[in-house]
Scaffold this active site. Sequence first.
Site, PDB file in Angstrom:
ATOM      1  N   ASP A  11       0.796  -1.031   0.116  1.00 17.17           N
ATOM      2  CA  ASP A  11       0.063  -0.083   0.075  1.00 17.17           C
ATOM      3  C   ASP A  11       0.897   1.352  -0.044  1.00 17.17           C
ATOM      4  O   ASP A  11       2.175   0.998   0.271  1.00 17.17           O
ATOM      5  CB  ASP A  11      -0.789   0.081   1.342  1.00 17.17           C
ATOM      6  CG  ASP A  11      -1.820   0.974   1.405  1.00 17.17           C
ATOM      7  OD1 ASP A  11      -2.428   1.557   0.196  1.00 17.17           O
ATOM      8  OD2 ASP A  11      -1.698   1.899   2.551  1.00 17.17           O
ATOM      9  N   ASP A  70      -0.076   5.263   0.929  1.00 21.19           N
ATOM     10  CA  ASP A  70      -0.368   6.302   1.920  1.00 21.19           C
ATOM     11  C   ASP A  70      -0.353   5.543   3.092  1.00 21.19           C
ATOM     12  O   ASP A  70      -0.958   4.520   3.534  1.00 21.19           O
ATOM     13  CB  ASP A  70      -1.626   7.172   1.893  1.00 21.19           C
ATOM     14  CG  ASP A  70      -1.859   7.984   0.905  1.00 21.19           C
ATOM     15  OD1 ASP A  70      -0.818   8.936   0.549  1.00 21.19           O
ATOM     16  OD2 ASP A  70      -2.530   7.770  -0.471  1.00 21.19           O
ATOM     17  N   ASP A 127      -1.046  -0.545   5.891  1.00 20.12           N
ATOM     18  CA  ASP A 127      -1.284   0.497   7.373  1.00 20.12           C
ATOM     19  C   ASP A 127      -2.834   0.314   7.924  1.00 20.12           C
ATOM     20  O   ASP A 127      -3.145   0.843   8.785  1.00 20.12           O
ATOM     21  CB  ASP A 127      -1.028   1.786   7.138  1.00 20.12           C
ATOM     22  CG  ASP A 127      -1.711   2.575   6.347  1.00 20.12           C
ATOM     23  OD1 ASP A 127      -1.970   2.243   5.191  1.00 20.12           O
ATOM     24  OD2 ASP A 127      -2.229   3.658   6.871  1.00 20.12           O
TER      25      ASP A 127
END
Length: 333
Positions: free
Chosen positions: A21, A23, A219
């Site tokens: 991922d 961001d 995250d």
Amino acid sequence: MADGQADGGDLVGHYDLVIFDLDGVLYLVDQVIPGAAEACARLRERGIPSAYATNNASRLPQDVAGLLTRIGIPAETGEVVTSAHATALLLAERYPAGTPVLILGAPALREEVTAVGLTPVTEAAEARVVVQGYGPDVRMRDLGDASVAIRGGADWIATNADKTLPSPRGPLPGNGSLVVALATALGRQPDMIVGKPDPGLFLEAARERGASRPIVVGDRLDTDIEGAYRAGMDSLLVLTGVSDAAELLAAPVEQRPTFVAEDLGGLFERAQPVQEQRWQVKELDGSWELSGDGRPVDALTALCAVAWAAGEVRPIVASGEPAEAALRRLKLA
């Protein structure tokens, strides 16, 4: 965490593709997260390929690759999979060329839709499909036009449902928040949500690279980790973005990562099962008492093992200064 590959060696050595991922994992908005560039460089040195899968529909794949390269993580356009691109491909499969589409989102989403032969429109009455993606300039008027179009019979497709997005100022409203606003007004949900936790982005990334043992690094529990679970892939949660220790402790089965680390350095640590940690957790008057010594992230894995087995989260107390320090570091005390 207890179900991952854990028979010695560092974690990443058990996999043939790392799907990141973006961001909250590699950068925040456009600033590299400390240690991310170094971790990606180590992967390149070892010949372990990477792919980048993002729910952010506000950038084109080539723009994402350019941003990664500028912050010290060299990337090619073909390594990037975005929810905007995946949505456009889905539209091209489902609707004939020239279908009028009302688009909420950034210019990148409009470009992706146009590139597959569909026609962006601005009038609600003309729209056959409404596509909703994140854009910093989406207005109440845009939501109103989308509502009118959908009530008039247009299909409604969302690129993703992330309620927040990470930023240097903390989590900010994401596309999912606007999807919820529109769903509240309409009294129904979108016809389809394309991005994570739908497994499509991860499966496409693995398929394009012929990977048989990919690992997802993210995250967010509700998108990255659940998406990996649905794709049948192992996952590593890093605590540099949205989801925190308290959220992890309360995670349902489908949102429990295979591994957890403070940052991307965890890729190069030994794949260590919970049972081998130096922390102990025991019941104490309706609470869980943490004792022992070692890394705070290992204390978190030990707590997760107990919480997930019990199916509940209880107050946590520390036995000794190392445990107190670990709980403070994890923001659990």
